[in-house]
Design an enzyme around this catalytic site. Structure first.
Site, short mmCIF file in Angstrom:
data_model
loop_
_atom_site.label_atom_id
_atom_site.label_comp_id
_atom_site.label_asym_id
_atom_site.label_seq_id
_atom_site.Cartn_x
_atom_site.Cartn_y
_atom_site.Cartn_z
N GLY A 1 0.16 -6.87 8.93
CA GLY A 1 -1.13 -6.21 9.09
C GLY A 1 -1.11 -4.76 8.65
O GLY A 1 -2.14 -4.07 8.69
N GLY B 1 -0.73 -3.66 5.68
CA GLY B 1 -1.45 -3.49 4.41
C GLY B 1 -0.61 -3.74 3.17
O GLY B 1 -1.03 -3.38 2.06
N LYS B 2 0.52 -4.38 3.32
CA LYS B 2 1.41 -4.63 2.18
C LYS B 2 0.70 -5.44 1.09
O LYS B 2 0.71 -5.05 -0.08
CB LYS B 2 2.68 -5.40 2.63
CG LYS B 2 3.49 -4.68 3.69
CD LYS B 2 4.66 -5.51 4.17
CE LYS B 2 4.30 -6.80 4.88
NZ LYS B 2 3.57 -6.66 6.15
N SER B 3 0.09 -6.56 1.48
CA SER B 3 -0.57 -7.43 0.47
C SER B 3 -1.73 -6.70 -0.19
O SER B 3 -1.92 -6.79 -1.41
CB SER B 3 -1.13 -8.70 1.11
OG SER B 3 -0.18 -9.30 1.90
N THR B 4 -2.50 -5.97 0.61
CA THR B 4 -3.66 -5.24 0.07
C THR B 4 -3.20 -4.25 -1.00
O THR B 4 -3.77 -4.18 -2.10
CB THR B 4 -4.39 -4.48 1.21
OG1 THR B 4 -4.72 -5.43 2.23
CG2 THR B 4 -5.63 -3.78 0.72
N ARG C 1 -3.22 -19.71 4.23
CA ARG C 1 -4.49 -19.19 4.74
C ARG C 1 -5.56 -19.51 3.72
O ARG C 1 -5.25 -19.69 2.53
CB ARG C 1 -4.41 -17.66 4.89
CG ARG C 1 -3.43 -17.22 5.92
CD ARG C 1 -3.34 -15.69 5.96
NE ARG C 1 -2.29 -15.30 6.87
CZ ARG C 1 -1.42 -14.31 6.65
NH1 ARG C 1 -1.50 -13.58 5.56
NH2 ARG C 1 -0.49 -14.03 7.54
N ARG D 1 -8.40 -9.27 10.35
CA ARG D 1 -8.13 -10.16 9.22
C ARG D 1 -8.54 -11.58 9.56
O ARG D 1 -8.91 -12.35 8.67
CB ARG D 1 -6.64 -10.06 8.84
CG ARG D 1 -6.32 -10.68 7.52
CD ARG D 1 -4.90 -10.36 7.08
NE ARG D 1 -3.91 -11.03 7.93
CZ ARG D 1 -2.60 -10.81 7.90
NH1 ARG D 1 -2.11 -9.92 7.06
NH2 ARG D 1 -1.78 -11.46 8.69
N ARG E 1 3.45 -11.37 16.18
CA ARG E 1 3.50 -10.38 15.10
C ARG E 1 3.51 -8.95 15.66
O ARG E 1 4.21 -8.08 15.15
CB ARG E 1 2.31 -10.60 14.15
CG ARG E 1 2.57 -11.73 13.18
CD ARG E 1 1.34 -12.31 12.53
NE ARG E 1 1.71 -13.52 11.82
CZ ARG E 1 1.93 -13.60 10.51
NH1 ARG E 1 1.78 -12.54 9.76
NH2 ARG E 1 2.29 -14.75 9.96
N ASN F 1 -0.36 3.96 5.75
CA ASN F 1 -1.63 3.35 5.33
C ASN F 1 -2.72 3.63 6.36
O ASN F 1 -3.06 2.78 7.18
CB ASN F 1 -1.44 1.84 5.12
CG ASN F 1 -2.72 1.19 4.59
OD1 ASN F 1 -3.63 1.88 4.12
ND2 ASN F 1 -2.79 -0.12 4.68
N ASP F 2 -3.26 4.85 6.27
CA ASP F 2 -4.42 5.20 7.10
C ASP F 2 -5.64 4.98 6.21
O ASP F 2 -6.27 3.92 6.25
CB ASP F 2 -4.27 6.65 7.57
CG ASP F 2 -5.26 7.03 8.64
OD1 ASP F 2 -6.18 6.23 8.88
OD2 ASP F 2 -5.12 8.11 9.24
P1 ADP Z 1 0.00 -7.25 5.44
O1 ADP Z 1 0.08 -7.85 4.06
O2 ADP Z 1 0.90 -6.08 5.60
O3 ADP Z 1 0.19 -8.26 6.55
P2 ADP Z 1 -2.84 -6.94 4.81
O4 ADP Z 1 -2.77 -6.34 3.46
O5 ADP Z 1 -3.20 -8.38 4.92
O6 ADP Z 1 -1.47 -6.67 5.62
O7 ADP Z 1 -3.83 -6.05 5.67
C1 ADP Z 1 -4.23 -6.43 6.99
C2 ADP Z 1 -5.73 -6.23 7.15
O8 ADP Z 1 -6.02 -4.84 7.14
C3 ADP Z 1 -6.54 -6.84 6.02
O9 ADP Z 1 -7.72 -7.42 6.57
C4 ADP Z 1 -6.87 -5.65 5.12
O10 ADP Z 1 -8.10 -5.82 4.44
C5 ADP Z 1 -6.96 -4.51 6.13
N1 ADP Z 1 -6.55 -3.20 5.61
C6 ADP Z 1 -5.45 -2.92 4.85
N2 ADP Z 1 -5.38 -1.60 4.59
C7 ADP Z 1 -6.45 -1.01 5.20
C8 ADP Z 1 -6.91 0.34 5.31
N3 ADP Z 1 -6.26 1.38 4.75
N4 ADP Z 1 -8.02 0.57 6.03
C9 ADP Z 1 -8.68 -0.45 6.63
N5 ADP Z 1 -8.29 -1.77 6.57
C10 ADP Z 1 -7.18 -2.04 5.86
P1 5GP Z 2 2.68 -13.45 6.33
O1 5GP Z 2 2.80 -14.72 7.12
O2 5GP Z 2 1.76 -12.45 7.01
O3 5GP Z 2 2.36 -13.67 4.87
O4 5GP Z 2 4.13 -12.76 6.34
C1 5GP Z 2 4.78 -12.52 7.55
C2 5GP Z 2 6.00 -11.65 7.33
O5 5GP Z 2 6.93 -12.36 6.50
C3 5GP Z 2 5.71 -10.34 6.58
O6 5GP Z 2 6.45 -9.31 7.25
C4 5GP Z 2 6.26 -10.56 5.21
O7 5GP Z 2 6.74 -9.35 4.62
C5 5GP Z 2 7.42 -11.47 5.52
N1 5GP Z 2 7.90 -12.25 4.36
C6 5GP Z 2 7.19 -12.79 3.35
N2 5GP Z 2 8.00 -13.38 2.47
C7 5GP Z 2 9.26 -13.20 2.93
C8 5GP Z 2 10.56 -13.55 2.45
O8 5GP Z 2 10.73 -14.16 1.40
N3 5GP Z 2 11.62 -13.18 3.20
C9 5GP Z 2 11.49 -12.50 4.39
N4 5GP Z 2 12.59 -12.17 5.04
N5 5GP Z 2 10.29 -12.14 4.86
C10 5GP Z 2 9.20 -12.49 4.14
#
Ligand code: ADP
Ligand code: 5GP
Length: 189
Positions: free
Chosen positions: A15, A17-20, A45, A138, A149, A172-173
């Protein structure tokens, strides 16, 4: 513009914001960066594509492949297995692109014991409260998964604060500032 490394590991609480941030980077520089597509036993998802976001596999299959030595690292996170196959990284590197891994703290620790030698970037939420809001906002997790989590997040944040654990920390603010900070961590000035 050159990147400071050929492989980057992006980690941080679920959560944060890595994917974003990564999706933005891939959209802006499609020819420069490639994603290391991990395997996972969790369910897709809505909107996630098999082979693009993850290779969605059964636990038995993944355990077999890990036992066969096909993974650089693997871990159990929030009740599901995740792992980086050797092929996932090779495919990106062989395409000539800079490889981006999105993995959890256990994966970071494992990768540190390999020859991969990436740059490590930690994506940090401004506060735990904001993290919880974003994770819930999310809308992808069950209550049980949110709790698991958030528990893992405490440990991830502590590790993120350990001196030397990561090369750069991106807070990530505000999303725009976080994206700029990510780019400055990746590209040479
Ligand atoms: P992660 O990949 O680290 O689990 P996501 O990229 O899915 O996290 O981000 C989690 C949620 O927060 C998503 O719904 C995304 O749209 C939202 N989000 C990410 N960065 C920001 C931000 N800077 N401000 C507000 N919402 C954000
Ligand atoms: P999500 O289910 O939200 O996609 O991912 C959950 C967690 O698993 C996140 O912290 C993400 O970085 C981690 N993750 C995703 N792929 C891998 C992987 O290949 N190896 C490990 N160790 N963690 C992963």
């Amino acid at each position: 513009m050159q990147t400071v490394a050929k492989i980057f590991v992006i980690s941080g609480p679920s959560g944060s914001g890595k994917s974003t941030l990564l999706k933005r980077l891939f959209a802006e520089y499609p020819d420069t960066f490639g994603f290391s597509v991990s395997h996972t036993t969790r369910k897709p998802r809505p909107g996630e594509e098999n082979g693009k976001d993850y290779h969605f596999v059964l636990k038995e299959h993944m355990e077999e492949q890990v036992a066969a030595g096909k993974f650089i690292e693997s871990a159990t996170f929030s009740g599901n297995m995740y792992g980086t196959s050797i092929k996932a990284v090779e495919d990106v590197v062989e395409s000539g692109k800079v490889c981006m891994l999105d993995i959890d703290m256990q994966g970071v620790k494992s990768v540190k014991n390999t020859q991969l030698n990436p740059r490590y970037i930690f994506v940090r939420p401004p506060t735990l409260e904001v993290l919880e809001q974003r994770l819930r906002g999310r809308g992808t997790e069950t209550e049980e998964a949110v709790t698991a989590r958030l528990e893992a997040s405490q440990r991830e944040l502590e590790y993120g604060d350990t001196p030397g654990a990561y090369d750069r920390i991106v807070i990530n603010d505000d999303l725009e500032s976080a994206y700029k900070s990510l780019k400055s961590a990746i590209f040479e000035a």
